[in-house]
Design a protein around this motif. Sequence first.
Motif, PDB file in Angstrom:
ATOM      1  N   UNK A   1      -1.258   9.289  -6.496  1.00  0.00           N
ATOM      2  CA  UNK A   1      -1.870   9.122  -5.184  1.00  0.00           C
ATOM      3  C   UNK A   1      -2.877   7.968  -5.168  1.00  0.00           C
ATOM      4  N   UNK A   2      -3.626   7.811  -6.228  1.00  0.00           N
ATOM      5  CA  UNK A   2      -4.573   6.691  -6.311  1.00  0.00           C
ATOM      6  C   UNK A   2      -3.811   5.366  -6.295  1.00  0.00           C
ATOM      7  N   UNK A   3      -2.716   5.314  -7.026  1.00  0.00           N
ATOM      8  CA  UNK A   3      -1.888   4.099  -7.035  1.00  0.00           C
ATOM      9  C   UNK A   3      -1.364   3.797  -5.637  1.00  0.00           C
ATOM     10  N   UNK A   4      -0.919   4.838  -4.936  1.00  0.00           N
ATOM     11  CA  UNK A   4      -0.386   4.653  -3.583  1.00  0.00           C
ATOM     12  C   UNK A   4      -1.467   4.124  -2.638  1.00  0.00           C
ATOM     13  N   UNK A   5      -2.680   4.644  -2.751  1.00  0.00           N
ATOM     14  CA  UNK A   5      -3.768   4.175  -1.886  1.00  0.00           C
ATOM     15  C   UNK A   5      -4.092   2.709  -2.154  1.00  0.00           C
ATOM     16  N   UNK A   6      -4.021   2.302  -3.398  1.00  0.00           N
ATOM     17  CA  UNK A   6      -4.302   0.908  -3.747  1.00  0.00           C
ATOM     18  C   UNK A   6      -3.240  -0.021  -3.159  1.00  0.00           C
ATOM     19  N   UNK A   7      -2.000   0.479  -3.112  1.00  0.00           N
ATOM     20  CA  UNK A   7      -0.905  -0.340  -2.588  1.00  0.00           C
ATOM     21  C   UNK A   7      -0.896  -0.383  -1.059  1.00  0.00           C
ATOM     22  N   UNK A   8      -1.403   0.692  -0.428  1.00  0.00           N
ATOM     23  CA  UNK A   8      -1.392   0.769   1.032  1.00  0.00           C
ATOM     24  C   UNK A   8      -2.737   1.308   1.522  1.00  0.00           C
ATOM     25  N   UNK A   9      -3.734   0.424   1.707  1.00  0.00           N
ATOM     26  CA  UNK A   9      -5.084   0.852   2.116  1.00  0.00           C
ATOM     27  C   UNK A   9      -5.089   1.626   3.435  1.00  0.00           C
ATOM     28  N   UNK A  10      -4.083   1.437   4.274  1.00  0.00           N
ATOM     29  CA  UNK A  10      -4.051   2.169   5.545  1.00  0.00           C
ATOM     30  C   UNK A  10      -3.867   3.668   5.331  1.00  0.00           C
TER      31      UNK A  10
END
Length: 240
Positions: free
Chosen positions: A178-187
């Motif tokens: 989930x942290x990786x996903x947030x870094x890839x998509x700040x929205x």
Amino acid sequence: MEITTDTHSHHISQQFNNELEDLKTHLLAMGGLVEKQVQDAIYALTEGDSAIAEEVRANDRAINDMQIRIDEECTRILARRQPAASDLRLVMAVTRATSDLERVGDEASKIARHAIKLAEEGEPPRGYIETRHIGNHVRNMIKDALTAFARFDTELALKVAQEDKSVDLEYRSAMRALVTFMMEDPRSISRVLNVIWVLRSLERIGDHANNIAEYVIYLVKGMDVRHSTPESIEERLSES
């Protein structure tokens, strides 16, 4: 002295036998409601059902009331009966277990709160598959811990302690994703943060289930295994 399910039914006073049996029955009833709270909270989150989530939050008061009543029962038994040995261990284990169950109820209420926020946002965020999986895992841990308490089953209690280690691994893996996903998509940050808090609550529920399992071992064997690894608990049980 190791105890069994019959240990607390051999007092001269039938009233005392009934009081101890009622104490255990009320704990298991509280546990059943808490387990349903966890199940409903997970369902509300993954299905976007705000109505179920509101029910979970409303039912939290009932869990708090049950804890108070059980604590009052324990206090009366301690004051009137002055229990010793295995009877005292039962009262102590029930008091500790109700505290953990109340905290599980609090975590279910938190999950329900995040479920409402996510339902309002509409689009399901990442992490729901992991959430459902870990949620089912910790709910089964609660169920098994309560069954172990009902049966005075140390083998099942040990299994719960071993499962807690698996939940911790699953939690850390899901958090990294989930942290990786947030870094890839700040929205996605706002939505995913709600899921992260849900996962944190689920991990804590696993910890509380593990605590209840440890109380079962204390109740049956008289061993304090808090802060012990599952491996060391297994070794101590095999030696007893």
